[in-house]
Each structure stands twice: as C-alpha cells, then as structure tokens.
Design a protein around this motif. Structure first.
Motif, PDB file in Angstrom:
ATOM      1  N   VAL A   1       0.822  -1.206   0.000  1.00 24.22           N
ATOM      2  CA  VAL A   1       0.000   0.000   0.000  1.00 24.22           C
ATOM      3  C   VAL A   1       0.864   1.267   0.000  1.00 24.22           C
ATOM      4  O   VAL A   1       0.463   2.286  -0.561  1.00 24.22           O
ATOM      5  CB  VAL A   1      -0.999  -0.025   1.176  1.00 24.22           C
ATOM      6  N   THR A   2       2.047   1.188   0.580  1.00 26.08           N
ATOM      7  CA  THR A   2       2.976   2.323   0.484  1.00 26.08           C
ATOM      8  C   THR A   2       3.321   2.591  -0.981  1.00 26.08           C
ATOM      9  O   THR A   2       3.324   3.737  -1.426  1.00 26.08           O
ATOM     10  CB  THR A   2       4.258   2.050   1.286  1.00 26.08           C
ATOM     11  N   GLY A   3       3.600   1.534  -1.715  1.00 24.99           N
ATOM     12  CA  GLY A   3       3.888   1.685  -3.134  1.00 24.99           C
ATOM     13  C   GLY A   3       2.704   2.211  -3.916  1.00 24.99           C
ATOM     14  O   GLY A   3       2.850   3.067  -4.797  1.00 24.99           O
ATOM     15  N   ILE A   4       1.509   1.720  -3.599  1.00 24.03           N
ATOM     16  CA  ILE A   4       0.311   2.186  -4.311  1.00 24.03           C
ATOM     17  C   ILE A   4       0.076   3.670  -4.038  1.00 24.03           C
ATOM     18  O   ILE A   4      -0.189   4.450  -4.966  1.00 24.03           O
ATOM     19  CB  ILE A   4      -0.912   1.344  -3.910  1.00 24.03           C
ATOM     20  N   GLY A   5       0.183   4.076  -2.790  1.00 26.02           N
ATOM     21  CA  GLY A   5       0.005   5.494  -2.457  1.00 26.02           C
ATOM     22  C   GLY A   5       1.054   6.369  -3.119  1.00 26.02           C
ATOM     23  O   GLY A   5       0.740   7.456  -3.620  1.00 26.02           O
TER      24      GLY A   5
ATOM     25  N   ALA B   1       0.422   9.300  -5.911  1.00 27.07           N
ATOM     26  CA  ALA B   1       0.991  10.640  -5.719  1.00 27.07           C
ATOM     27  C   ALA B   1       1.894  11.016  -6.884  1.00 27.07           C
ATOM     28  O   ALA B   1       1.852  12.160  -7.377  1.00 27.07           O
ATOM     29  CB  ALA B   1       1.771  10.699  -4.408  1.00 27.07           C
ATOM     30  N   LEU B   2       2.694  10.062  -7.351  1.00 24.00           N
ATOM     31  CA  LEU B   2       3.571  10.326  -8.497  1.00 24.00           C
ATOM     32  C   LEU B   2       2.757  10.650  -9.738  1.00 24.00           C
ATOM     33  O   LEU B   2       3.082  11.573 -10.491  1.00 24.00           O
ATOM     34  CB  LEU B   2       4.483   9.128  -8.741  1.00 24.00           C
ATOM     35  N   PHE B   3       1.681   9.907  -9.956  1.00 31.41           N
ATOM     36  CA  PHE B   3       0.826  10.182 -11.113  1.00 31.41           C
ATOM     37  C   PHE B   3       0.212  11.572 -11.017  1.00 31.41           C
ATOM     38  O   PHE B   3       0.186  12.317 -12.003  1.00 31.41           O
ATOM     39  CB  PHE B   3      -0.275   9.127 -11.239  1.00 31.41           C
ATOM     40  N   LEU B   4      -0.302  11.923  -9.848  1.00 30.80           N
ATOM     41  CA  LEU B   4      -0.930  13.230  -9.691  1.00 30.80           C
ATOM     42  C   LEU B   4       0.071  14.369  -9.853  1.00 30.80           C
ATOM     43  O   LEU B   4      -0.278  15.445 -10.343  1.00 30.80           O
ATOM     44  CB  LEU B   4      -1.623  13.320  -8.333  1.00 30.80           C
ATOM     45  N   LEU B   5       1.305  14.153  -9.449  1.00 29.82           N
ATOM     46  CA  LEU B   5       2.317  15.210  -9.554  1.00 29.82           C
ATOM     47  C   LEU B   5       2.881  15.349 -10.974  1.00 29.82           C
ATOM     48  O   LEU B   5       3.384  16.414 -11.323  1.00 29.82           O
ATOM     49  CB  LEU B   5       3.453  14.944  -8.570  1.00 29.82           C
ATOM     50  N   THR B   6       2.797  14.292 -11.771  1.00 30.70           N
ATOM     51  CA  THR B   6       3.382  14.346 -13.114  1.00 30.70           C
ATOM     52  C   THR B   6       2.356  14.620 -14.207  1.00 30.70           C
ATOM     53  O   THR B   6       2.711  14.605 -15.375  1.00 30.70           O
ATOM     54  CB  THR B   6       4.106  13.021 -13.427  1.00 30.70           C
ATOM     55  N   ARG B   7       1.115  14.873 -13.851  1.00 27.24           N
ATOM     56  CA  ARG B   7       0.100  15.174 -14.854  1.00 27.24           C
ATOM     57  C   ARG B   7       0.343  16.546 -15.452  1.00 27.24           C
ATOM     58  O   ARG B   7       0.854  17.454 -14.789  1.00 27.24           O
ATOM     59  CB  ARG B   7      -1.293  15.157 -14.233  1.00 27.24           C
TER      60      ARG B   7
ATOM     61  N   SER C   1      -5.845  16.513  -3.335  1.00 23.25           N
ATOM     62  CA  SER C   1      -5.684  15.167  -3.896  1.00 23.25           C
ATOM     63  C   SER C   1      -4.278  14.640  -3.661  1.00 23.25           C
ATOM     64  O   SER C   1      -4.091  13.476  -3.293  1.00 23.25           O
ATOM     65  CB  SER C   1      -5.984  15.176  -5.391  1.00 23.25           C
ATOM     66  N   VAL C   2      -3.314  15.500  -3.871  1.00 29.17           N
ATOM     67  CA  VAL C   2      -1.923  15.090  -3.676  1.00 29.17           C
ATOM     68  C   VAL C   2      -1.663  14.808  -2.206  1.00 29.17           C
ATOM     69  O   VAL C   2      -1.037  13.796  -1.857  1.00 29.17           O
ATOM     70  CB  VAL C   2      -0.960  16.176  -4.216  1.00 29.17           C
ATOM     71  N   TRP C   3      -2.157  15.673  -1.315  1.00 35.74           N
ATOM     72  CA  TRP C   3      -1.930  15.474   0.112  1.00 35.74           C
ATOM     73  C   TRP C   3      -2.622  14.216   0.632  1.00 35.74           C
ATOM     74  O   TRP C   3      -2.103  13.544   1.524  1.00 35.74           O
ATOM     75  CB  TRP C   3      -2.353  16.698   0.918  1.00 35.74           C
ATOM     76  N   LEU C   4      -3.782  13.880   0.075  1.00 40.04           N
ATOM     77  CA  LEU C   4      -4.461  12.656   0.495  1.00 40.04           C
ATOM     78  C   LEU C   4      -3.672  11.416   0.084  1.00 40.04           C
ATOM     79  O   LEU C   4      -3.582  10.446   0.832  1.00 40.04           O
ATOM     80  CB  LEU C   4      -5.875  12.608  -0.080  1.00 40.04           C
ATOM     81  N   SER C   5      -3.084  11.448  -1.103  1.00 41.93           N
ATOM     82  CA  SER C   5      -2.273  10.297  -1.515  1.00 41.93           C
ATOM     83  C   SER C   5      -0.973  10.225  -0.706  1.00 41.93           C
ATOM     84  O   SER C   5      -0.505   9.133  -0.368  1.00 41.93           O
ATOM     85  CB  SER C   5      -1.987  10.350  -3.009  1.00 41.93           C
ATOM     86  N   VAL C   6      -0.417  11.362  -0.353  1.00 42.23           N
ATOM     87  CA  VAL C   6       0.779  11.375   0.493  1.00 42.23           C
ATOM     88  C   VAL C   6       0.424  10.892   1.906  1.00 42.23           C
ATOM     89  O   VAL C   6       1.201  10.147   2.529  1.00 42.23           O
ATOM     90  CB  VAL C   6       1.413  12.790   0.520  1.00 42.23           C
TER      91      VAL C   6
END
Length: 154
Positions: free
Chosen positions: A92-96, A100-106, A114-119
C-alpha cells in the motif's frame, strides 16, 4: 516462520508503485476522474500499525522475562499478523506513492488536496509497515544460550 526481509518489502513496494501509477493512468485514460484515496484510509492504516504493536507488547515482555507467560498460539497469531501488516504496508505504500507520483506528473494540475491525500495514505501505510516490523521483532525469541545446553551424548 522466517522474518521479513528488505528485498521482499522493496519488491512489494515496487509492484505497488507500478499498480498505483498505471492504475490511475488507466482510470484517467478511460475518461473517469483520478482515484484519490480518502483520509480515512490513511488514519485506519496508521491505527492498525499502532494496534499490532500493542498486541505484540505483552509478548515482548514475556520474552524479556518481565511479564507473565503468554500462550504460544497467541504469540504465533500476533507474529503472523505482524508479518501480514509489514507486507501489506509495503504494497500500500507503493500504491500510495504511485498515485501521488501520477498526480504530480500530470500536465493538468490536480488539486493540492488530492496530492496530500495520496501522500497521507503513503505515510499511513508506512506506519503500518514499520508497526508490522516492530511487532515482528517483539515476537522473536532470543537466541539459545550455548552455556545452558548440556551435551546430548553425555
């Protein structure tokens, strides 16, 4: 049962990272909105990490000789729970982190919430991982003392 080793945790985290990133990419490519984990997930993961350490604490005291005797079946169940927590925490650490990586690289800027929730999910899963490893350490027996053993063929 063998102790959890770092290569298996790193492999699960890498698989989780790929699943989180590619899963969110597939969801967004199909026209839906990106998957953002809720805050309750992060809080639940952190709480489970604390609870598993609390379950292992009496076992640690019994191993150190300061507490009362613990049922060995209970100790084995807590050790299995601790191992499951460490493995699932790594995944789940990897999934989160992947989300977060996807949201930051869009190219389209996503909301900061959204980013803070994934972090936060990544941090909660990391607490679950650490709690599982600590509880697993609490459930291990110390090595046998060679001075106490008598020769077997005496």
């Amino acid at each position: 049962m063998k102790r959890t080793h770092a290569p298996s945790l790193l492999a699960l985290a890498a698989v989780g990272l790929a699943v989180g990133y590619l899963g969110d990419l597939a969801i967004v490519s199909s026209g839906a909105s990106a998957l953002v984990p809720p805050l309750s997930l992060a809080l639940t993961l952190a709480l489970v990490g604390v609870v598993v350490v609390a379950f292992a604490w009496p076992i640690r005291r019994a191993v150190k000789g300061t507490g009362r005797r613990v049922d060995p079946f209970r100790a084995m169940r807590v050790a299995a729970l601790a191992k499951a927590c460490s493995l699932s925490g790594a995944l789940v650490t990897g999934i989160g982190a992947g989300i977060a990586l996807f949201l930051l690289t869009r190219t389209v800027v996503s909301s900061a919430a959204s980013v803070w929730l994934s972090v936060a999910t990544t941090a909660g899963a990391l607490l679950l991982l650490v709690g599982g490893l600590v509880a697993e350490h609490f459930c291990t027996l110390p090595p046998d003392d060679p001075e106490d053993e008598e020769p077997a063929h005496a």
